[in-house]
Design a protein around this motif. Structure first.
Motif, PDB file in Angstrom:
ATOM      1  N   ALA A  31       0.579  -1.426   0.011  1.00 41.64           N
ATOM      2  CA  ALA A  31      -0.326  -0.057   0.053  1.00 41.64           C
ATOM      3  C   ALA A  31       0.971   2.009  -0.366  1.00 41.64           C
ATOM      4  O   ALA A  31       0.182   2.192  -0.435  1.00 41.64           O
ATOM      5  N   ILE A  39      -6.268   1.891   4.111  1.00 43.08           N
ATOM      6  CA  ILE A  39      -6.519   0.781   3.976  1.00 43.08           C
ATOM      7  C   ILE A  39      -7.904   0.011   4.833  1.00 43.08           C
ATOM      8  O   ILE A  39      -7.657   0.117   5.909  1.00 43.08           O
ATOM      9  N   GLY A 265      -4.917  -0.866  -4.806  1.00 44.78           N
ATOM     10  CA  GLY A 265      -5.249   0.112  -5.275  1.00 44.78           C
ATOM     11  C   GLY A 265      -5.877   0.813  -6.136  1.00 44.78           C
ATOM     12  O   GLY A 265      -5.600   1.912  -6.095  1.00 44.78           O
TER      13      GLY A 265
END
Ligand code: AMP
Ligand code: MN
Ligand code: MN
Ligand code: MN
Length: 290
Positions: A31, A39, A265
């Protein structure tokens, strides 16, 4: 706002505490590499990955929202997925219920594996031992772990092929949590209940509209309008429907670390999820925790 200032999130990620391949800390690392600011690890029937993600997130300056993905049923619609965000995930009654679901998963997967092994025997192939399957998960076991064992043996080339040839024909029904009860449970834990990948309920807009309207009346808080299963026109439809029904909107990749076209993502076509989605979610979580 310039592109440079835009911030992105991913509110639907699986770790190896359910059917993802990466550990929670590895996911935080990924991430970070994708410049995500927030997240949520939303494992199936498991919250075991949250503490690890949390501490990795603190080190890497990434916000981790505690989450879970539950398999629920509404009327005749089975295997509907419900996300819970901002839940008090250490609450003992909830943890006991999740334990029960994981035990059921284990029993079910033993039955599925038995059927898969019968099929393998018919094909003159060596059977798979349960211990092989269990190595792929730290907590909640599922069919994708049997898929991985089939892949590792070279019996299939992809997870999708494992489902098509073995896991769909050898499926055993799962117990589904009644959705009204699951929504109440998430809210009791101070969380927000969001319908995951809504188009998996139906391709038919009228049917989808009816179900989501009824769920909203029941207390559903939001829908995952931005996800990797919806087409761009579906996402726009879901966003408007949420507006019409006063539901909040979330977005997430449903990244498992395996499977075609999945990227942390990112949604379908490389779409990113805006951090603007966070404000209404945070507001509702804080209202539930006063
Ligand atoms: P289970 O909860 O054990 O029934 O497994 C369901 C999970 O399997 C889903 O959450 C997906 O991650 C995965 N899955 C289901 N169908 C497929 C498919 N056709 N191809 C790849 N993965 C699938
Ligand atoms: Mn999954
Ligand atoms: Mn799901
Ligand atoms: Mn998921």
């Amino acid at each position: 706002m310039t592109t440079k200032n835009r911030q992105y999130i991913d509110l639907h990620i699986h770790s190896n505490c359910s059917d993802g391949t990466f550990s929670p800390a590895e996911l935080v690392e990924q991430a970070k590499a994708e410049c995500l600011v927030t997240i949520a690890i939303a494992d199936h029937d498991s919250v075991a990955g949250i503490p690890e993600a949390w501490s990795a997130g603190m080190e890497r300056d990434i916000e981790v929202i505690p989450a879970v993905e539950l398999s629920v049923q509404y009327k005749t619609w089975e295997d509907v997925h419900l996300l819970g965000y901002g839940i008090n995930f250490t609450e003992s009654r909830f943890c006991e219920r999740l334990n029960g679901f994981r035990e059921q998963r284990e029993r079910r997967n033993i039955e599925i594996l038995q059927m898969v092994n019968n099929k393998l025997a018919d094909e003159m192939r060596t059977e798979i031992d349960l211990s092989e399957v269990l190595t792929f998960s730290r907590d909640a076991i599922g069919r994708p772990h049997i898929a991985r064992a089939l892949l590792e043996r070279g019996y299939v080339d992809t997870v999708e092929e494992a489902f098509r040839r073995y896991l769909v024909p050898c499926n055993v029904p799962k117990y589904y949590w009644p959705i009204d009860d699951a929504i109440c449970e998430i809210q009791r834990l101070g969380g927000v209940a969001v319908l995951a990948h809504p188009t998996t309920i139906s391709d038919d807009r009228q049917e989808l509209h009816l179900v989501i309207r009824e769920l909203a009346a029941m207390g559903l808080d939001g829908i995952e309008a931005f996800n990797n299963l919806a087409l761009p026109n579906d996402m726009e439809y879901l966003r408007r429907l949420a507006e019409e029904l006063g539901l909040l909107v979330t977005g997430g990749s449903d990244f498992h670390g395996i499977g075609e076209g999945q990227k942390i993502g990112r949604g379908r076509g490389g779409m990113r999820f805006s951090a603007n989605l966070l404000a209404p979610l945070r507001k509702l979580i804080s209202q539930r925790n006063v």
